[in-house]
Design a protein around this motif. Structure first.
Motif, mmCIF file in Angstrom:
data_model
loop_
_atom_site.group_PDB
_atom_site.id
_atom_site.type_symbol
_atom_site.label_atom_id
_atom_site.label_comp_id
_atom_site.label_asym_id
_atom_site.label_seq_id
_atom_site.Cartn_x
_atom_site.Cartn_y
_atom_site.Cartn_z
ATOM 1 N N THR A 324 0.843 -1.194 0.000
ATOM 2 C CA THR A 324 0.000 0.000 0.000
ATOM 3 C C THR A 324 0.879 1.245 0.000
ATOM 4 N N TYR A 325 0.228 2.397 0.200
ATOM 5 C CA TYR A 325 0.923 3.663 0.406
ATOM 6 C C TYR A 325 1.816 3.583 1.644
ATOM 7 N N ARG A 327 1.645 4.265 4.875
ATOM 8 C CA ARG A 327 1.851 5.353 5.846
ATOM 9 C C ARG A 327 0.724 5.390 6.880
ATOM 10 N N LYS A 374 1.655 2.730 -8.252
ATOM 11 C CA LYS A 374 0.846 3.731 -7.564
ATOM 12 C C LYS A 374 -0.540 3.173 -7.275
ATOM 13 N N ASP A 375 -1.166 3.731 -6.236
ATOM 14 C CA ASP A 375 -2.512 3.285 -5.885
ATOM 15 C C ASP A 375 -3.557 4.078 -6.667
ATOM 16 N N GLN A 377 -5.307 6.472 -5.902
ATOM 17 C CA GLN A 377 -5.256 7.914 -5.676
ATOM 18 C C GLN A 377 -3.982 8.548 -6.234
ATOM 19 N N GLY A 378 -3.187 7.730 -6.935
ATOM 20 C CA GLY A 378 -1.965 8.243 -7.531
ATOM 21 C C GLY A 378 -0.801 8.332 -6.558
ATOM 22 N N ARG A 379 -0.946 7.757 -5.362
ATOM 23 C CA ARG A 379 0.126 7.797 -4.373
ATOM 24 C C ARG A 379 1.075 6.622 -4.594
ATOM 25 N N PRO A 380 2.364 6.768 -4.261
ATOM 26 C CA PRO A 380 3.295 5.657 -4.437
ATOM 27 C C PRO A 380 2.954 4.482 -3.524
ATOM 28 N N VAL A 381 3.075 3.293 -4.056
ATOM 29 C CA VAL A 381 2.904 2.050 -3.294
ATOM 30 C C VAL A 381 4.287 1.473 -3.026
ATOM 31 N N ASN A 387 9.063 3.861 3.380
ATOM 32 C CA ASN A 387 7.916 4.495 2.725
ATOM 33 C C ASN A 387 8.138 5.981 2.480
#
Length: 522
Positions: A324-325, A327, A374-375, A377-381, A387
């Motif tokens: 996942t992201y 965090r 990326k997930d 939402q465009g966040r890095p996985v 992280n």
């Protein structure tokens, strides 16, 4: 430095094993038969694994229904040899077999030979190997580690010498080798021809199983057999005891239970659970690994190697939550990496250890960022622990708990060894540089790949205060093995003083970086 001694007869055998054209493991035939076509074959060699002071797993494979037998002796001419009748090699295990030898003398060089006999009594040519049992008193110890074999399309080219890193490791005379994972690349297709950056053509061995991604049990098993077609790998296995772990590529790239293969056209089987089941069965068939009576498919384990060394070999794959992201602010199912049971086992084992050095062999590094797309939402996985910069979040919460427990327990001389990122480095972690500070300083050493594309270096995450003391990386993606971008690590522990020397070596065995460490007092 090591007290590992190679007899003249054994040294000659090793040289023959590595020579082009030599048929591995063939010696005097147990029975005379009219045609070799009628004789079972064990052309994939043999290996010893999970060696202790009085036990060792012996692995080999036949090509048909037969029964495994192992003879062992402290003499290279097999004087007073002990004979152990092993399991039947059947289709159920892809004709592989394992024998758990027991009652071995400590700190002795053990010579063994494996024979397979078919139901009519016809025997295969014996396959030979050797290893040294674990000392119960202080002596010099030498061992190796690395990971990542046959990745990114780089396979066996016999005209270029095959997987030469394995030959360099064999020539060190090490007591044992830790494979930190990616023992195969089930998701990597090997082409018959591949070009090196200088334009030269490499002609590689190809099998039907390596001409596509592995999905069926037969294809996963075929990926393991492919590596054993390399003479350097077989010779190395015959002379250096093995301790295997696993990571992602034994199944599919960056797998967790949440892996989504819907858009991956290479896979007809989209269910990660089905792929994992087939991959696990194949790995356990081919790994010279002692299974656990409490959990048959458990890979993490502890091996004590004399008064100076306890090894803790981890499984950062089987018990993790989804990538996942990474965090999350609170620990939960999504932030699991080692998992609750393995984390408890590791903390208790480290606290109970009385060895001078506690070496943790990990699938993946702690402070390097390993991206996984990326997930929604465009966040890095993220694929590993790191992280991005601190504070400790996501999977880092579990690592923070472990590191804090090591400090609270005043556990000294903990060293981490890993591979995965396809370059080599020495990292020092210190709370003065960290966002999370409740831990004692420690070292992490990275080395690989054994035979795969070179990558890196990866970006650091400052949560636990890592510093790159030294590194060597190609700076390009999928750098060819012929560009000398393959690496392995070596650890030497002095029996008298307990000092540890760490060396980072290239594919020819040349030491690129080394440092000696004096153990801290209790």
């Amino acid at each position: 430095m090591s007290n590992f001694r190679v007899s003249r007869r054994a040294a000659l055998a090793g040289a023959l094993l590595a020579r082009p054209g030599f048929v591995f493991g063939q010696g005097g035939a147990p029975a005379l038969i009219s045609s070799d076509a009628l004789r079972p074959r064990a052309q994939w060699g043999a290996s010893a694994g999970d060696v202790s002071a009085d036990r060792a797993i012996i692995w080999s494979r036949a090509d048909r229904l037969s029964r495994m037998q192992v003879e062992w002796s402290t003499s290279d001419i097999f004087r007073d040899a002990q004979r152990v009748l092993g399991p039947h090699a059947t289709e159920a295990t892809d004709f592989t077999g394992k024998v758990d030898l027991s009652g071995l003398p400590p700190d002795q060089e053990i010579f063994y030979r494996v024979t397979f006999k078919d139901p009519s009594g016809v025997a295969a040519e014996p396959v030979n190997g050797r290893f040294r049992t674990v000392p119960v008193s202080r002596r010099d110890v030498k061992f190796l580690w690395s990971g990542d074999t046959t990745g990114q399309g780089w396979g066996i080219d016999e005209s270029r010498g095959g997987m030469m890193t394995y030959d360099a490791m064999r020539r060190t005379g090490a007591d044992f080798f830790i494979h930190c994972g990616d023992t195969i690349y089930a998701d990597s297709v090997v082409a018959g021809e591949i070009h090196y950056p200088d334009g030269s053509l490499s002609r590689q061995l190809v099998t039907p199983e390596k001409a596509k991604v592995a999905e069926s049990l037969a294809e996963y098993r075929g990926a393991h057999r492919y590596n054993l077609m390399d003479r350097n790998v077989r010779a190395f296995h015959a002379e250096v005891a093995q301790m295997w772990m696993w990571d992602d590529h034994e199944v599919v790239n960056n797998w967790s239970d949440s892996k989504d293969l819907t858009a991956n056209a290479a896979y007809h089987e989209k269910r990660i659970g089905a792929l994992r089941a087939n991959a696990t069965r194949a790995f356990l068939d081919y790994a010279p690994l002692r299974t656990n009576p409490d959990e048959a498919e458990r890979v993490y384990r502890r091996v004590s190697y004399g008064p100076h060394l306890d090894l803790f070999m981890l499984d950062m794959r089987s018990y993790r939550g989804p990538n996942t992201y990474n965090r999350q602010e609170a620990a939960g199912a999504e932030t699991a990496f080692l998992g609750e049971a393995q984390l408890r086992w590791l903390k208790n084992g480290l606290q109970a250890s009385r060895a001078t050095w506690k070496v943790i062999a990990a699938d993946m590094p702690i402070g390097l960022q390993v991206p996984d797309g990326k997930d929604s939402q465009g966040r890095p996985v993220f694929e590993a622990v790191a992280n991005g910069d601190g504070p400790a979040l996501g999977r880092e919460l579990e690592m923070a708990e472990l590191l804090s427990s090591i400090r609270a327990g005043n556990i000294r001389n903990v060293v981490w060894l890993t591979a995965d990122v396809h370059y080599t480095a020495a990292h020092h972690y210190h709370p003065e540089r960290a966002k999370f500070r409740d831990f004692a300083p420690f070292w992490e050493f990275v080395s690989g790949p054994l035979w795969a594309g070179g990558f890196g270096p990866n970006a650091l995450d400052d949560t636990f205060g890592p510093e790159v003391v030294w590194q060597k990386a190609p700076g390009t993606d999928n750098a060819a093995p012929g560009e000398n971008t393959q690496f392995f690590g070596e650890v030497q522990i002095a029996g008298e003083s307990g000092d540890m020397t760490v060396l980072l070596r290239n594919m020819s065995g040349t030491s690129l970086w080394e440092r000696r460490f004096t153990p801290a007092g209790g």
